[in-house]
Design an enzyme around this catalytic site. Structure first.
Site, PDB file in Angstrom:
ATOM      1  N   HIS A 232     -63.880  -8.656  17.869  1.00  0.00           N
ATOM      2  CA  HIS A 232     -62.801  -9.315  18.621  1.00  0.00           C
ATOM      3  C   HIS A 232     -62.096  -8.336  19.550  1.00  0.00           C
ATOM      4  O   HIS A 232     -61.243  -8.739  20.349  1.00  0.00           O
ATOM      5  CB  HIS A 232     -61.816 -10.024  17.678  1.00  0.00           C
ATOM      6  CG  HIS A 232     -60.983  -9.122  16.817  1.00  0.00           C
ATOM      7  ND1 HIS A 232     -61.281  -8.873  15.501  1.00  0.00           N
ATOM      8  CD2 HIS A 232     -59.861  -8.420  17.088  1.00  0.00           C
ATOM      9  CE1 HIS A 232     -60.378  -8.059  14.991  1.00  0.00           C
ATOM     10  NE2 HIS A 232     -59.489  -7.763  15.933  1.00  0.00           N
TER      11      HIS A 232
ATOM     12  N   ASP B 140     -67.675  -8.981  12.372  1.00  0.00           N
ATOM     13  CA  ASP B 140     -66.582  -8.473  13.203  1.00  0.00           C
ATOM     14  C   ASP B 140     -66.758  -6.992  13.533  1.00  0.00           C
ATOM     15  O   ASP B 140     -65.907  -6.165  13.213  1.00  0.00           O
ATOM     16  CB  ASP B 140     -65.248  -8.715  12.484  1.00  0.00           C
ATOM     17  CG  ASP B 140     -64.079  -8.709  13.456  1.00  0.00           C
ATOM     18  OD1 ASP B 140     -64.330  -8.548  14.667  1.00  0.00           O
ATOM     19  OD2 ASP B 140     -62.937  -8.861  13.005  1.00  0.00           O
TER      20      ASP B 140
ATOM     21  N   SER C  85     -54.261  -2.150  14.919  1.00  0.00           N
ATOM     22  CA  SER C  85     -55.111  -1.298  14.079  1.00  0.00           C
ATOM     23  C   SER C  85     -56.490  -1.907  13.867  1.00  0.00           C
ATOM     24  O   SER C  85     -57.280  -1.390  13.087  1.00  0.00           O
ATOM     25  CB  SER C  85     -54.438  -1.047  12.727  1.00  0.00           C
ATOM     26  OG  SER C  85     -54.214  -2.268  12.068  1.00  0.00           O
TER      27      SER C  85
END
Length: 1046
Positions: A79, A110, A193
């Site tokens: 993402h 991811d 983060s």
């Protein structure tokens, strides 16, 4: 006994591997590890240039870390890499910034990779961070090193609590990971983060930080096994190419089915046979607690009609499979081949052979951009979210044309212009046959209401609001998306479309208007979307029918008042859309409704008057629906009054057809005598269903002075206006006209926009309605019809000179004479003003001068205006009459002699007047995603323009653009570029033309509040070329021109 117990202990210690000495790491060990890790962690500044798939256009911060220093590879989340076009830079801990390019984003999990040039990092010594997926275990002490909540480096401590958590579910219409375990720890990471390494005390990455749960301080980490596999492919691929990166194929297989790991207790409840459970437990390690169960299947995929939710997976290719990792490995290694699955459904075993599909083949790598919309094949991610088939025509961003039709984001287009569309290529083929201004039906479905198609009317852009349609395709060699024209020979076809709209003579049938103006009954659906019932009408009425009888049939209600019956054929319902590429002059919305009245209707021109809270700017698409005849045709703005709250919109009477043109008529206007307090009037307007509605009301105040304060983002507000107030009306959203008993129009009942400010910084847009006296409209109308002195404008194929308006650019407000006396105004002047106007008993005071006007610095705030050219003035109309008298005597100077009372002293001042046209803003430039224009009157009304130059005002900005990324937002002037002054748009264009793609630009700005600022910005001509939109009065079309692109 002792032997067996020892044996048991050794078995247990293998289970709790790695041994506990890991947790004996000292503070010194951690310090050394972090010293090594921190230089390899980078802050990623990413800009998603277009909405695509699961992501919207945006600029954001995230984290990544170097996993291969020699080849220049950075690991981060999917993402962050984004599935669509992305521009990104990595900033190392010593503030060295290098551009990075995406080389891989996993379709499901991811993680993704950027590449950079290792030689570009010159001043930092750093080491890559090794990946150690096997080192992760419950109880392992970890540190998450990243850019948490935008801080450059933050280090959060935690302990791995679970290695078998379900993949987190982020949102129902966005990206979600699946078919994998996640790790969990209570380290409380926040935004920024994403992509941080989760490291152990030896400085190895054991997992990749992916998401968090804000309510419980839990953080979720992605295991690294599949990451290591992908990295190996990339490293081998890079080594096989000589000097440059080329696309590397990483095989990924799928059955288009989602599995969940369910405990043995639950599989038993699903009907799993106890023999099967025994077999699975024997074949698996002691730590195994469950099995894989089918959760969902995507329609049209390999598993569709073969697998069902609740099926328990026992074996794949004859091997017992209870872990995601083993299943994924089998699928990735067998792309294009068959795999054998043994499952149990409700306790009954069965076997299926399924072909493994290439996961990349159902992950879109191209999109169509048309009228600001982004349309592409439906991805596996969204197909799984919405339970549709992959590859359907999916609207990632509706843009302008589809938004105008009411097509929402995430819609699936099923039919376009009467043709079924199942692939994007079908949609493009139909699009290529349509000309500008055409109106065609479109059918779509949305996942929230999946069983019903919705039908809407799409209007092709008549003006060049947007660039010609383009197809962007991902190029994995460069990391860019390359655009090319989507339609063949686009210029010829579109120009023809414009010509057929603009210059066809009245004898020629109007193709667009006749074929496309189907009878469109507008109504609002429950969810607020526009629904249009589309049926092709027969525009030509048979000649033997009497058109008056048709008109009488349309007048529905025989019981209305005389005024209502007289005025209904003159009323028009407006629906106005403002393209996002042209939201000028601080306009606060893209969609307006309102009622206007026809003030002129002849063979070759119709004019409608309407308030400026319905038609706010000239860059608008206007559809007119007539109360007298069921037809909807386009209108064009021909005049926006610079001060008063009204606009004039032209339509082509020939587009109404002969029956329509005879049914529609102009209202009779009655500017004099002016309305008085206590007089009865009829308020007549249209409901949303085009029904005439009227009531008798009484004028309570015929000259209420407006006092509307400036909005947060300056936009048109009515000033220096007296309006009419009634005792009763139909509420704040009902507009129309005020008439006498015979239906003669005395005023427009128009909508005014204002902003209510609440405590603190919050504010809310509101509207109210008041009467606008008709005299100001009749003055302009006479000038248009008799021929004015201004610049000619093409209206329905005939050039007509448009009127100019002379105004005193000063904002005034009335003060009661009783108050004026307290300020020291003499008895003599009070008696003169009372004699001049015994009803109002007021004096006009100066609120402020418009910056850049000829009155600036001559009048000051608080001055009382007593007389003009020795003639006493008490109201705004007196000042307007004085300005018009200058025009009549052809005064070249254009100055008024004002008698003002300033701080106890009466003085005479010679004040200049300004001549303004009714065009509004007619030019906008888009540079790096910000919209630049001349400062409009609402900005100048604040009384400040920067001394350095004030011709380049930032009115809006685009998401995902360089100005979004670097923070060049609206409500400021650009006064310098790279040290060169930019006093106006022309100078700005000349300076920015010299700047190349990828160059950093130094910009000096001055905010509305006068605060100067210098910022830098990196120009991106690939995704954000410089262009301008300009209104051409000779063709009456907004034309787009590219100023600089790649």
């Amino acid at each position: 006994m002792t032997e067996s117990s020892n044996k048991l202990g050794s078995e247990l210690s293998m289970e709790i591997d790695p041994p506990f000495n890991e947790n004996l790491a000292t503070a010194e060990d951690w310090r050394k590890a972090l010293q090594k890790v921190v230089p390899a962690v980078v802050v990623l500044r990413t800009t998603a240039c277009r909405a695509f798939d699961t992501e919207s256009a945006a600029a954001s911060y995230a984290t990544g870390f170097v996993v291969d220093k020699r080849r220049g590879i950075i690991l981060t989340n999917r993402h962050v890499v984004k599935p669509g076009p992305v521009v990104a830079e990595a900033m190392f801990v010593n503030r060295e910034e290098v551009p990075v390019h995406p080389i891989y984003r996993d379709p499901v999990h991811d993680f993704g990779f950027f590449r950079y040039d290792p030689a570009a990092v010159q001043f930092l010594s750093y080491e890559e961070i090794p990946l150690a997926p096997d080192a992760a275990c419950v109880g392992l002490e970890i540190r998450v090193v990243g850019n948490d909540s935008g801080e450059k480096v933050s280090i959060l401590a935690g302990t791995l609590a679970r290695l078998d958590r379900d993949a987190p579910h982020y949102k129902k219409d966005g990206y979600n990971d699946f078919n994998t375990f996640y790790m969990q720890a209570a380290s409380g990471t926040k935004g920024g983060s994403s992509g941080s390494p989760v490291i152990d005390w030896q400085g190895r990455a054991v997992a990749l930080n992916a998401g968090s749960k804000s309510s419980s301080a839990s953080a979720f980490f992605l295991p690294l096994e599949r990451v290591v596999r992908a990295l190996n492919f990339l490293q081998k691929g890079r080594d096989s190419f000589q000097d440059k990166w080329e696309a590397v194929t990483i095989l990924r297989g799928t059955l288009q089915a989602t599995f969940l790991h369910k405990g043995f207790d639950e599989t038993r409840r699903l009907g799993l046979q106890s023999e099967t459970e025994q077999l699975v437990r024997h074949a698996s390690p002691l730590s195994e607690t469950g099995m894989l169960v089918v959760d969902s299947v995507v329609p049209g995929g390999p598993a569709h009609k073969h697998l069902e939710p609740g099926d328990v997976l026992v074996r794949m290719n004859k091997e017992v499979t209870t872990q995601f990792l083993k299943m994924e490995s089998l699928l990735d290694d067998n792309v294009g081949q068959n795999v054998e699955l043994e499952l149990e459904r409700g306790g009954k075993p069965f076997t299926v052979q399924l072909t493994v599909q290439d996961l990349h083949s159902i992950t879109p790598n191209y999109f169509l951009e048309v009228s600001g919309a982004v349309i592409h094949p439906l991805s596996y991610q969204q197909a799984r979210n919405f339970r549709f088939q992959c590859g359907l025509v999916y609207v990632s961003e509706p843009g302008y044309m589809l938004y105008r039709a009411g097509v929402p984001r995430h819609a699936i287009i099923k039919k376009f212009a009467g043709e079924e569309v199942s692939h994007l290529e079908d949609f493009i083929r139909v699009l290529s046959t349509l000309s500008r201004g055409a109106r065609v039906p479109l059918e779509y479905i949305s996942y929230t209401d999946r069983h019903r198609r919705k039908s809407v009317l799409v209007t092709m852009d008549r003006h060049e609001w947007y660039a010609a349609p383009e197809i962007y395709t991902r190029d994995d060699n460069s990391g860019l998306w390359i655009g090319k024209p989507a339609l063949p020979d686009v210029s010829k076809q579109l120009v023809n479309g414009v010509i057929s709209m603009e210059t066809s003579s009245k004898t020629e049938p109007r193709d667009q208007d006749e074929s496309d103006c189907g009878i469109k009954k507008r109504r609002l659906s429950e969810d607020g979307n526009m629904i249009a019932d589309y049926n092709l009408n027969e525009p030509k009425v048979d000649n033997h029918e009497d058109p008056r009888s048709q008109e009488d049939a349309v007048l529905r209600d025989p019981h209305g008042s005389v005024a209502e019956r007289e005025i209904e054929p003159t009323l028009v319902m407006f629906e106005v859309f403002v393209p996002s590429s042209c939201m000028l002059d601080g306009v606060h919305s893209q969609h307006f409704f309102g009622t206007g009245v026809i003030i002129h209707h002849s063979e070759n021109m119709g004019l409608v008057a309407v308030d400026k809270n319905t038609v706010a700017i000239s860059a608008s698409d206007i559809m007119l629906s007539f109360a007298a005849f069921p037809v909807e045709i386009p209108g064009e703005v021909v005049f926006l009054h610079p001060v008063h709250n009204y606009a004039l919109v032209a339509y082509d009477p020939s587009a109404l057809g002969s029956a329509g043109a005879s049914a529609v008529r102009a209202a009779q206007l009655l500017p004099e005598p002016a309305l008085r307090r206590g007089e009865s009037v009829y308020l007549v307007g249209l409901s949303r269903s085009l029904q005439a509605t009227s009531r008798k009301s009484v004028v309570t105040n015929p000259f209420a002075a407006l006092n509307i304060s400036s909005a947060d983002s300056p936009r048109y507000r009515a000033t220096n206006m007296e309006v009419i107030e009634l005792d009763t009306d139909f509420g704040s959203s009902f507009s129309g006209v005020l008439t006498d008993e015979q239906g003669r129009v005395k005023a427009i009942w128009g909508s005014f926009s204002t902003q209510l400010k609440y405590g603190g910084s919050s504010s809310e847009d509101h509207q109210f309605v008041r009467g606008i006296p008709i005299y100001t409209i009749t003055q302009i109308l006479e000038k248009i019809i008799s021929g004015a002195k201004g610049q000619p404008l093409l209206i329905n194929g005939i050039k007509r000179p448009m009127p100019m308006v002379r105004i005193l650019e000063v904002e005034l407000y009335p003060t009661l004479l009783s108050k004026a006396r307290s300020f020291g105004l003499s008895d003599h002047w009070i008696q003169v003003l009372v004699k001049q106007d015994p009803v109002r008993r007021q004096v006009l005071r100066v609120k402020g001068c418009l910056a850049g006007s000829k009155a600036e610095n001559l009048l000051t705030q608080g001055d009382m205006v007593l007389a003009i050219n020795k003639k006493p003035v008490t109201c705004f109309r007196d000042i307007e009459n004085a300005c018009q008298a200058l025009d009549l005597c052809d005064d070249v100077e254009g100055k008024l002699e004002l008698t003002v009372f300033r701080q106890g002293v009466e003085i005479d001042v010679l004040v200049g007047t300004d001549v303004r046209d009714g065009n509004g803003t007619t030019r906008v430039i888009n540079w790096c995603g910000c919209f630049l224009q001349d400062p409009h009157p609402a900005v100048r009304a604040l009384g400040f323009l920067p001394d350095e130059g004030h011709g380049v005002y930032v009115t809006r900005w685009s998401h995902g653009s360089p100005v979004h990324r670097y923070g060049l937002y609206a409500l400021q002037w650009i006064v310098e570029i790279n040290g060169k002054p930019t006093p106006d748009l022309e100078a700005f264009v000349n300076v920015t033309k010299e700047i190349e793609n990828g160059e950093f630009v130094r910009i000096k700005t001055v905010h509305l509040n006068g605060k100067p600022r210098v910022l830098t910005l990196k120009q991106d001509l690939h995704y954000w070329p410089t262009w301008e939109l300009r209104f051409n009065p000779d063709t009456a079309v907004w034309q787009r021109k590219t100023i600089k692109s790649l």
